[in-house]
Structure formats: structure tokens, C-alpha cells
Design a protein around this motif. Structure first.
Motif, PDB file in Angstrom:
ATOM      1  N   ILE A  11       0.838  -1.208   0.000  1.00 36.55           N
ATOM      2  CA  ILE A  11       0.000   0.000   0.000  1.00 36.55           C
ATOM      3  C   ILE A  11       0.870   1.254   0.000  1.00 36.55           C
ATOM      4  CG2 ILE A  11      -2.036  -1.006   1.125  1.00 36.55           C
ATOM      5  CD1 ILE A  11      -1.011   0.251   3.794  1.00 36.55           C
ATOM      6  N   ALA A  12       0.224   2.372  -0.303  1.00 32.42           N
ATOM      7  CA  ALA A  12       0.849   3.687  -0.093  1.00 32.42           C
ATOM      8  C   ALA A  12       0.004   4.334   0.988  1.00 32.42           C
ATOM      9  CB  ALA A  12       0.809   4.500  -1.370  1.00 32.42           C
ATOM     10  N   TYR A  13       0.608   4.594   2.141  1.00 35.13           N
ATOM     11  CA  TYR A  13      -0.176   5.011   3.312  1.00 35.13           C
ATOM     12  C   TYR A  13       0.346   6.331   3.862  1.00 35.13           C
ATOM     13  CZ  TYR A  13      -2.854   4.391   7.624  1.00 35.13           C
ATOM     14  OH  TYR A  13      -3.746   4.545   8.660  1.00 35.13           O
ATOM     15  N   THR A  14      -0.577   7.267   4.070  1.00 33.12           N
ATOM     16  CA  THR A  14      -0.193   8.542   4.687  1.00 33.12           C
ATOM     17  C   THR A  14      -0.523   8.468   6.166  1.00 33.12           C
ATOM     18  OG1 THR A  14      -0.638   9.694   2.633  1.00 33.12           O
ATOM     19  CG2 THR A  14      -0.540  11.054   4.609  1.00 33.12           C
ATOM     20  N   LEU A  15       0.472   8.679   7.009  1.00 30.67           N
ATOM     21  CA  LEU A  15       0.266   8.559   8.457  1.00 30.67           C
ATOM     22  C   LEU A  15      -0.613   9.700   8.965  1.00 30.67           C
ATOM     23  CD1 LEU A  15       3.879   7.807   9.817  1.00 30.67           C
ATOM     24  CD2 LEU A  15       2.074   6.159   9.292  1.00 30.67           C
ATOM     25  N   PRO A  16      -1.701   9.373   9.692  1.00 31.36           N
ATOM     26  CA  PRO A  16      -2.509  10.452  10.264  1.00 31.36           C
ATOM     27  C   PRO A  16      -1.837  11.094  11.484  1.00 31.36           C
ATOM     28  CG  PRO A  16      -3.605   8.292  10.547  1.00 31.36           C
ATOM     29  CD  PRO A  16      -2.295   8.041   9.885  1.00 31.36           C
ATOM     30  N   GLU A  50       5.007  10.426   5.642  1.00 30.64           N
ATOM     31  CA  GLU A  50       4.834  11.016   6.968  1.00 30.64           C
ATOM     32  C   GLU A  50       4.794  12.535   6.854  1.00 30.64           C
ATOM     33  OE1 GLU A  50       7.707   9.283   9.606  1.00 30.64           O
ATOM     34  OE2 GLU A  50       9.391   9.708   8.311  1.00 30.64           O
ATOM     35  N   PRO A  51       3.768  13.154   7.471  1.00 30.50           N
ATOM     36  CA  PRO A  51       3.654  14.610   7.411  1.00 30.50           C
ATOM     37  C   PRO A  51       4.852  15.284   8.072  1.00 30.50           C
ATOM     38  CG  PRO A  51       1.886  13.636   8.779  1.00 30.50           C
ATOM     39  CD  PRO A  51       2.657  12.515   8.200  1.00 30.50           C
ATOM     40  N   GLU A  52       5.340  14.684   9.161  1.00 29.80           N
ATOM     41  CA  GLU A  52       6.566  15.177   9.801  1.00 29.80           C
ATOM     42  C   GLU A  52       7.507  13.991   9.949  1.00 29.80           C
ATOM     43  OE1 GLU A  52       5.601  18.457  13.130  1.00 29.80           O
ATOM     44  OE2 GLU A  52       4.141  16.875  12.777  1.00 29.80           O
ATOM     45  N   ARG A  53       8.777  14.216   9.733  1.00 24.34           N
ATOM     46  CA  ARG A  53       9.706  13.079   9.794  1.00 24.34           C
ATOM     47  C   ARG A  53       9.817  12.546  11.217  1.00 24.34           C
ATOM     48  NH1 ARG A  53      15.123  13.160   6.467  1.00 24.34           N
ATOM     49  NH2 ARG A  53      14.860  10.947   6.911  1.00 24.34           N
ATOM     50  N   THR A  54       9.834  11.223  11.328  1.00 28.07           N
ATOM     51  CA  THR A  54      10.029  10.585  12.636  1.00 28.07           C
ATOM     52  C   THR A  54      11.300   9.750  12.564  1.00 28.07           C
ATOM     53  OG1 THR A  54       8.798   8.602  12.031  1.00 28.07           O
ATOM     54  CG2 THR A  54       7.528  10.412  12.990  1.00 28.07           C
ATOM     55  N   GLU A 107      12.383  10.412   0.281  1.00 27.94           N
ATOM     56  CA  GLU A 107      12.476  11.690  -0.453  1.00 27.94           C
ATOM     57  C   GLU A 107      11.431  12.669   0.054  1.00 27.94           C
ATOM     58  OE1 GLU A 107      11.040  11.695  -4.563  1.00 27.94           O
ATOM     59  OE2 GLU A 107      10.189   9.703  -4.228  1.00 27.94           O
ATOM     60  N   ALA A 108      11.779  13.960  -0.056  1.00 28.55           N
ATOM     61  CA  ALA A 108      10.827  15.001   0.342  1.00 28.55           C
ATOM     62  C   ALA A 108       9.764  15.117  -0.742  1.00 28.55           C
ATOM     63  CB  ALA A 108      11.559  16.324   0.509  1.00 28.55           C
ATOM     64  N   VAL A 109       8.492  15.144  -0.330  1.00 29.12           N
ATOM     65  CA  VAL A 109       7.385  15.361  -1.267  1.00 29.12           C
ATOM     66  C   VAL A 109       6.529  16.484  -0.676  1.00 29.12           C
ATOM     67  CG1 VAL A 109       7.291  13.007  -2.222  1.00 29.12           C
ATOM     68  CG2 VAL A 109       6.049  13.510  -0.117  1.00 29.12           C
ATOM     69  N   LYS A 110       5.528  16.943  -1.452  1.00 25.45           N
ATOM     70  CA  LYS A 110       4.795  18.116  -0.931  1.00 25.45           C
ATOM     71  C   LYS A 110       4.010  17.782   0.349  1.00 25.45           C
ATOM     72  CE  LYS A 110       0.622  18.282  -3.909  1.00 25.45           C
ATOM     73  NZ  LYS A 110       0.635  16.846  -4.250  1.00 25.45           N
ATOM     74  N   GLU A 111       3.633  16.498   0.518  1.00 21.35           N
ATOM     75  CA  GLU A 111       2.893  16.124   1.741  1.00 21.35           C
ATOM     76  C   GLU A 111       3.826  15.901   2.936  1.00 21.35           C
ATOM     77  OE1 GLU A 111       2.894  14.403  -1.069  1.00 21.35           O
ATOM     78  OE2 GLU A 111       0.851  14.163  -1.846  1.00 21.35           O
ATOM     79  N   GLY A 112       5.119  15.845   2.732  1.00 19.44           N
ATOM     80  CA  GLY A 112       6.050  15.601   3.839  1.00 19.44           C
ATOM     81  C   GLY A 112       7.246  14.781   3.379  1.00 19.44           C
ATOM     82  N   TRP A 113       7.367  13.564   3.906  1.00 16.20           N
ATOM     83  CA  TRP A 113       8.510  12.706   3.598  1.00 16.20           C
ATOM     84  C   TRP A 113       7.991  11.334   3.176  1.00 16.20           C
ATOM     85  CZ3 TRP A 113      13.498  13.616   2.824  1.00 16.20           C
ATOM     86  CH2 TRP A 113      14.412  12.558   2.875  1.00 16.20           C
ATOM     87  N   LYS A 114       8.492  10.848   2.030  1.00 12.93           N
ATOM     88  CA  LYS A 114       7.971   9.585   1.501  1.00 12.93           C
ATOM     89  C   LYS A 114       9.046   8.502   1.570  1.00 12.93           C
ATOM     90  CE  LYS A 114       7.167   8.457  -3.076  1.00 12.93           C
ATOM     91  NZ  LYS A 114       6.589   8.667  -4.398  1.00 12.93           N
TER      92      LYS A 114
END
Ligand code: S3P
Length: 464
Positions: free
Chosen positions: A163-168, A193-197, A215-222
Motif C-alpha cells: 500500500i501507499a499510506y499517509t500517516l494520520p 509522513e507529514p513530519e519526519r520521525t 524523499e521530500a514530497v509536498k505532503e512531507g517525507w515519503k
């Protein structure tokens, strides 16, 4: 398992001097065991944290066919290869460990069997929906009560969907659970991830030979992992650096006790873990990284710290992921700093080993420190600390250690109701701090619980 509480007391102490190494990093230790379990060969690990949380992960892996032995502080893991775990016959008891439970749920999700997860009373209160959601999207099934807490059963399969999952929520545990599930899944598994962990899972997987990119993407870090890598190293050596979250207790203790000078060696200074050190420097701390180097892909340094006059500052919400476990000890540092320290964006503190947000507020208040909450912001007004309070730790190791550190520099000793949970992350905390100059000791039950007042006058002497 339940344990009898272990009340401890910390007395005001003199300067801390010397050089110490705190135990291995907890996050990296869990990952070292989990990744080694996926290697068909032998992995030797030095510096592994021998705290209860990590020992629970080792026991769970043993139940699934992984051979793990220890001799003189060196650990050897004979793994089963990616996708090679076998069905555990008993319940996987993860103790107090959210990291152990969530990461292992991810790893077993790509195996075609059912595992039962349980833990202690604290772990049974912690939210698991955050890992259940992506894992069920991938194809695993989870049976749990309506609040989606442990105990729960997870049935995995070996044909999960990538999957491609965006962390809430910014959570390294959730990211890692998905990546570990993606290990035995065909195709690319992606987490945004919206903010890097903390990126220890990525670093460790890369060290074992997985293809994983960030890599950095517009939503955060992928982060993208290519599934089904071949982990077939005949022998591999891993070195676990010391835990910055444990080093934090010795470092803050040295900052707040006059004339202290301390070197804490081999500390993991991964840029995604050092928010506390950045914050302390902004508060005026004398803190220097020496001998910076890299070990198994992780940045490591020795940290020299000298007692310092601290001042209050604003700690921005964006910094929270890089110091999420350090707010209890930062709150203690803030109690000794001049002026207000404003800590923003602390919602996640409410779902740690305890509700740390409220545990910190209560602990400060019983020790005479002015503190207040405004939504998810914690504001501490520092100065001289009276101490003398008894802190409720709610089965939380970091609350216990933080307030024992407070006792070292307060005017009166500080007690905690239960220091027993310290064994989960820093088994020899008391011995190590005492070797540096602290006086932390067990409280005898008789002294701890209120006694009836003693007769002030001796009874008259009877002479027959
Ligand atoms: C950890 C991630 C953090 C942290 C925990 C360890 C890890 O939790 O608080 O102690 O090893 O991935 P979250 O993922 O819930 O932020």
C-alpha cells in the motif's frame, strides 16, 4: 504480569562527575532483533539494551522459531529468512512495550498464521487502531474489543497488498509496522509522513541489504521499500549505540546540579532523535558533541555536559517527533530554568506508557512547581524547586526517572510511588546515577506509608 510497586526516593546531591555509557538504544535494539530474525544467517549484536521491553521482543521471536542466545553481553541471532516465522504456540507477551507490540504486529502480518498479543495493564490501554488500520488495508485481519486495544489476535497472510499510506499521526512505530509488513510483500510499500520521525527502521533495513529510499514530497517525507529482499548474510555484525533518551536523564541531572561535569559516551545522535539536545542548548546548556562518527548507519557521539544556568524558551510543535520521549525530563529541566518554558504540540504524550501530559503536570505540582496546560501546550514556570513530593508514576519508567532526577537538585527529596518499571528501558539507572554522585534508594515500606506519630517523650522508667 503484575509486580509489587517499588517506591524510590532521590535526595539532593552534590556535583556529578565522571564518564558513563548508558544502555543501548531501545528503538534500535527492537529493530536489531526483528531484522536479524529475517536474516537466514547469523547476526551478532553488541550493545543491545537488556531491558525488559527488548527481552519481551526476543522471547516473542523465539516462540516463532528464531534462535536467540546471549553470552557476556553479546547477542547472537539465527534468523529464519524473510517470511520464515512459524506460528507461535502461546500468547506473545509484549510487557510494557508499545514499540515491541506494534512493530511485531507489522512483522507477523505478512505470515499466514494467527498470533495473540497481550501485555501489561499500561500496554492494554494504548491505542492500536493506528497500526490495525494500515495492516488490515494490506490484508491482515485483527480481532479485538471495540476499543481496539490489546489483547488482540492478528491473522496474517503471505500475499499482502503493498500500500501507499499517509500517516494520520507522526509515529515511527506505525511507519515501522507498515515497512516490516512490506518486507514479505511483493512490490513497493510506501509510507508518507507529514513530519519526519525516527528512521532507525529504514537505516537497519538498508544495512541488511533492502532497497529502501526516502524523499521530500509536498505532503512531507515519503519512504518506499521494495518487498521480498534476500536477507542471506552468513554473518553480520550490529552495534547498538547508547540511547539518547536514557542519556537525557544523566545530562539533565548534570545541568541542574551545580559544578557538575559529565561525559556520556557512544550516544546515538541521529538527527531525528536530538530535539532535546537542541532545546537544552537554546535554554543555555553547555553541551558539546565530541568524536562524532557513524556506526551501522547511525550517527554516534560522546556528549560533554557542564552544569548551566538555564532559561525558559518556547519549544515548537514541529520539534515534538524528534524528542517525543524527552518531555518529562525537559519539564524537569524547565522547572529549574529562569522564566517560562512553553512546550507546544504535546497531544501524543497522552497515549504513551501513561498519560504523560497529566503525569508531568501532577508531578510538578506536588513538588511545588508552577505548571499549567493550555490545550496540548504545557507551560512550566521555573526557578527554585521545593521538592518533597510523592509522584504517581502510573507504570511509566520515564516519569519515574525524570522525577528522581528532580530530587537531585530540589531543596527536599523527591519520592516516586513505583520505580519498578525503570527496568523496561534502563535496568541499572539507580546504580549508574549513584555512581555519579546521586543518592537514590529504595524507600522502606515503613517510612513510605504514613506512620502513626511517634511518642515524643520516653515513657517513665519503672523501677521495681
Ligand atoms: C518509538 C517511537 C515513538 C516513541 C517510542 C519509540 C519507536 O513512539 O515514543 O518510545 O521505537 O519507533 P510513536 O511511534 O508512538 O511516536
Amino acid at each position: 504480569m503484575t509486580h509489587a510497586p517499588r517506591p524510590l526516593i532521590s535526595h539532593p546531591s552534590g556535583a556529578l562527575k565522571g564518564q558513563v555509557r548508558v544502555p543501548g538504544d531501545k528503538s534500535i535494539s527492537h529493530r536489531a532483533l526483528l531484522c536479524s530474525a529475517m536474516n537466514v544467517g547469523k547476526t551478532s549484536i553488541s550493545g543491545l539494551l537488556e531491558g525488559e521491553d527488548v527481552l519481551h521482543t526476543a522471547d516473542a521471536l523465539r516462540q516463532m522459531g528464531v534462535t536467540i542466545t546471549e553470552s557476556g553481553g553479546y547477542w547472537e541471532v539465527r534468523g529464519v529468512g524473510v517470511g520464515g516465522l512459524s506460528e507461535p504456540s502461546g500468547v506473545l507477551d509484549m510487557g510494557n512495550s508499545g514499540t515491541g507490540a506494534r512493530l511485531l504486529m507489522g512483522l507477523v502480518a505478512s505470515h499466514p498464521f494467527t498470533s495473540f498479543f497481550a501485555g501489561d495493564a499500561s500496554l492494554h490501554k494504548r491505542p492500536m487502531k493506528r497500526v490495525a488500520d494500515p495492516l488490515t488495508q494490506m490484508g491482515a485481519s485483527i480481532l479485538a474489543r471495540s476499543n481496539l486495544r490489546l489483547p488482540l489476535a492478528l491473522t496474517g497472510r503471505d500475499d499482502l497488498l503493498p500500500i501507499a499510506y499517509t500517516l494520520p499521526v507522526a509515529s515511527a512505530q506505525v511507519k515501522s509496522a507498515i515497512l516490516l509488513a512490506g518486507l514479505n510483500t511483493a512490490g513497493d510499500t510506501t509510507v508518507i509522513e507529514p513530519e519526519r520521525t525516527r528512521d532507525h527502521t529504514e537505516i537497519m533495513l538498508r544495512h541488511f541489504g533492502a532497497k529502501i529510499s526516502g524523499e521530500a514530497v509536498k505532503e512531507g517525507w515519503k519512504v518506499t521499500l521494495k518487498g521480498r529482499p534476500d536477507f542471506a548474510h552468513k554473518t553480520l555484525e550490529l552495534k547498538v549505540p547508547a540511547d539518547p533518551s536514557s542519556a537525557a536523564f544523566a545530562i539533565v541531572a548534570a545541568l541542574i546540579t551545580e559544578q557538575s561535569e559529565l561525559r556520556v559516551t557512544d550516544v546515538c545522535v541521529n538527527p531525528l532523535r536530538i530535539g532535546l539536545f537542541t532545546t537544552l542548548k537554546e535554554m543555555g546548556a553547555s553541551l558539546t558533541f565530541e568524536n562524532e562518527r557513524e556506526e551501522c548507519g547511525e550517527k554516534v557521539a560522546d556528549i560533554l555536559v557542564r552544569a548551566s544556568a538555564l532559561k525558559g524558551i518556547r519549544v515548537p510543535a514541529e520539534r515534538a517527533p524528534s524528542m517525543i520521549d524527552e518531555y518529562p525530563i525537559l519539564a524537569v529541566a524547565a522547572a529549574f530554568a529562569k522564566g517560562e518554558t512553553v512546550m507546544e504540540g504535546l497531544a501524543e504524550l497522552r497515549v504513551k506508557e501513561s498519560d504523560r501530559f497529566n503525569a508531568i503536570l501532577a508531578g510538578l505540582s506536588v513538588n511545588g512547581v508552577q505548571a499549567k496546560a493550555e490545550g496540548d501546550t504545557l507551560i512550566v514556570t521555573g526557578g527554585k524547586v521545593k521538592g518533597g513530593g510523592k509522584v504517581a508514576t502510573h507504570m511509566d519508567h520515564r516519569i519515574a526517572m525524570s522525577f528522581l532526577v528532580m530530587g537531585m537538585a530540589a531543596q527536599e527529596p523527591v519520592r516516586v510511588d513505583d520505580g519498578g518499571m525503570i527496568r523496561t528501558s534502563f535496568p541499572d539507572f539507580m546504580g549508574l546515577m549513584n555512581s555519579l554522585g546521586a543518592t537514590i534508594e529504595d524507600v522502606e515500606d515503613l517510612h513510605y506509608f504514613a506512620l502513626p506519630p511517634r511518642a515524643t517523650k520516653a515513657p517513665p522508667l519503672m523501677i521495681a
